[in-house]
Design a protein around this motif. Sequence first.
Motif, mmCIF file in Angstrom:
data_model
loop_
_atom_site.group_PDB
_atom_site.id
_atom_site.type_symbol
_atom_site.label_atom_id
_atom_site.label_comp_id
_atom_site.label_asym_id
_atom_site.label_seq_id
_atom_site.Cartn_x
_atom_site.Cartn_y
_atom_site.Cartn_z
ATOM 1 N N SER A 196 0.836 -1.188 0.000
ATOM 2 C CA SER A 196 0.000 0.000 0.000
ATOM 3 C C SER A 196 0.876 1.245 0.000
ATOM 4 O O SER A 196 1.838 1.341 0.754
ATOM 5 C CB SER A 196 -0.900 0.008 1.241
ATOM 6 O OG SER A 196 -1.657 1.196 1.290
ATOM 7 N N GLY A 197 0.573 2.178 -0.874
ATOM 8 C CA GLY A 197 1.355 3.407 -0.986
ATOM 9 C C GLY A 197 2.383 3.370 -2.099
ATOM 10 O O GLY A 197 2.951 4.411 -2.457
ATOM 11 N N ASP A 198 2.658 2.176 -2.654
ATOM 12 C CA ASP A 198 3.579 2.087 -3.790
ATOM 13 C C ASP A 198 3.003 2.842 -4.988
ATOM 14 O O ASP A 198 1.806 2.752 -5.271
ATOM 15 C CB ASP A 198 3.798 0.628 -4.208
ATOM 16 C CG ASP A 198 4.711 -0.128 -3.240
ATOM 17 O OD1 ASP A 198 5.264 0.523 -2.336
ATOM 18 O OD2 ASP A 198 4.854 -1.353 -3.404
ATOM 19 N N ARG A 199 3.879 3.558 -5.688
ATOM 20 C CA ARG A 199 3.462 4.229 -6.925
ATOM 21 C C ARG A 199 4.201 3.620 -8.102
ATOM 22 O O ARG A 199 5.440 3.623 -8.131
ATOM 23 C CB ARG A 199 3.717 5.729 -6.865
ATOM 24 C CG ARG A 199 3.310 6.440 -8.168
ATOM 25 C CD ARG A 199 3.339 7.947 -8.053
ATOM 26 N NE ARG A 199 2.885 8.569 -9.305
ATOM 27 C CZ ARG A 199 2.687 9.875 -9.463
ATOM 28 N NH1 ARG A 199 2.889 10.704 -8.440
ATOM 29 N NH2 ARG A 199 2.275 10.356 -10.620
ATOM 30 N N ALA A 211 11.733 6.670 -0.462
ATOM 31 C CA ALA A 211 12.808 7.323 -1.211
ATOM 32 C C ALA A 211 13.425 6.393 -2.251
ATOM 33 O O ALA A 211 14.339 6.798 -2.977
ATOM 34 C CB ALA A 211 13.886 7.821 -0.253
ATOM 35 N N ASP A 212 12.950 5.146 -2.316
ATOM 36 C CA ASP A 212 13.556 4.148 -3.198
ATOM 37 C C ASP A 212 12.700 3.897 -4.432
ATOM 38 O O ASP A 212 11.480 4.042 -4.398
ATOM 39 C CB ASP A 212 13.743 2.824 -2.445
ATOM 40 C CG ASP A 212 14.621 2.973 -1.222
ATOM 41 O OD1 ASP A 212 15.605 3.753 -1.302
ATOM 42 O OD2 ASP A 212 14.333 2.339 -0.190
ATOM 43 N N THR A 213 13.366 3.501 -5.515
ATOM 44 C CA THR A 213 12.686 3.037 -6.720
ATOM 45 C C THR A 213 13.080 1.588 -6.945
ATOM 46 O O THR A 213 14.269 1.271 -7.104
ATOM 47 C CB THR A 213 13.065 3.884 -7.943
ATOM 48 O OG1 THR A 213 12.715 5.247 -7.715
ATOM 49 C CG2 THR A 213 12.327 3.387 -9.183
#
Length: 446
Positions: free
Chosen positions: A249-252, A287-289
């Motif tokens: 949840s919250g991942d874009r 802050a991570d991809t």
Amino acid sequence: MVVLMKILQVILALSILIIIHEFGHFTFAKLFGIRVDKFYLFFDISDTYLFSTKRSKWFTRLCPKAKEWETDYGIGWLPLGGYCKIAGMIDESMDLEQMKQAPKSWEFRTHPAWQRLLVMAGGVLYNFIFAVIAYIAIMAIWGQSYIGNKGSQIYVNSLAYEMGFRNGDEILAFDDYVPDNFGMLQADLARRNVHKATVARGSDTLDLYIDGNMIGDVLNSQLMFDLAIPFVIDSLASNGINAEADLQSGDRIVAINSTPLEFLQDARPVLDSLAGQDISASVVRGADTLSVPVKVDSTGRIGVYMKTPTIQTRHYNLAQAIPAGIKYTGQTISGYLKDLKLLATPSTKAYKSVGSFIAIGQVFPDKWDWYQFMFLLALLSIMLGVMNLLPIPGLDGGHILFTLYEMITGRKPSDNFMIIAQWIGMFLLLALMFLAFGNDIGRLIH
């Protein structure tokens, strides 16, 4: 099934509104002692009908006294409206034989002008009263829900792009007007004769100058400003294809197989093209991809629920709902009058947006929803009322205009003049009907 549901909703809505409108004429006629010969839902062309209290044999056997009733209540077979046949009046029934006879005390034509004016205005008055009651009920039961425009970003179609808008823009103002309701942006752009749109694009604020010649295209364009929705995951479907994937949840999701995605709308065609495949999704988490393996099912879906936009709802108690419903009715009437003004301006090409029952059916939901049905019923009631006020012979507005002329000048238009005017009005209404059906068929073809 969807088409059938829409058809049933259109028939039910129009039937309710026709009965309300004609009942307005009926009650005022009865109030002043004017005889009403017929009260019909739909038209009984060539004297054919589906039901009649005086002519249906099964009903007259069931209720023998029905033949003695002053008024014949019935249902015609042509679902293009309805009518209240008032004795001694030149209307769509074109009963000229009655007009050749000596005037009777219970006929429309023998009553004072002010009474005839109220009879003719009764239908429109009842339409507006019904809309007020419906909006009051909506406000009291469900409240007033909308997506606020502040902070909302747009996802544009080709016309909006041509006018200078871009995906992700936030519309700040149309000239000096600051929009509050995101869902009304396109209507505001068309109705307010906008010359300049101010938008926030990234960290910049830009002014877009609007070409007035494109307003007609705005009226005919479908969904110029969709709500741009970031591809942010709310939760995973418990039994979905990616229930075990490393998604939270919250991942874009910002890319699929290295194809960048800015909004959810960008993802749909990409996922459709990758149906049934395993893909790599670029996911921003804090802050991570991250690169996360994801499966796409055969329908182009990945089994996740999205974070939905915040819908603002104003709740009212009954005392608050009454002024709120009256105010909303006034705003809706004002907006529709602006639409008609555009329609009467040929340069806007607004006539291309005129629609028939087909267009009406398209705005109804695929399944039954009381809120949507009541809301559309109130809107259509206002549209019916305003349209009938147009000073066109054959409509209530035409009769009202001639009656006002009589009251001001003291000279009553002759029966021959009224007959000719009625024929002209019926021709104009028929032409408008053909235009509406033609527009709808053209839209379906394209």
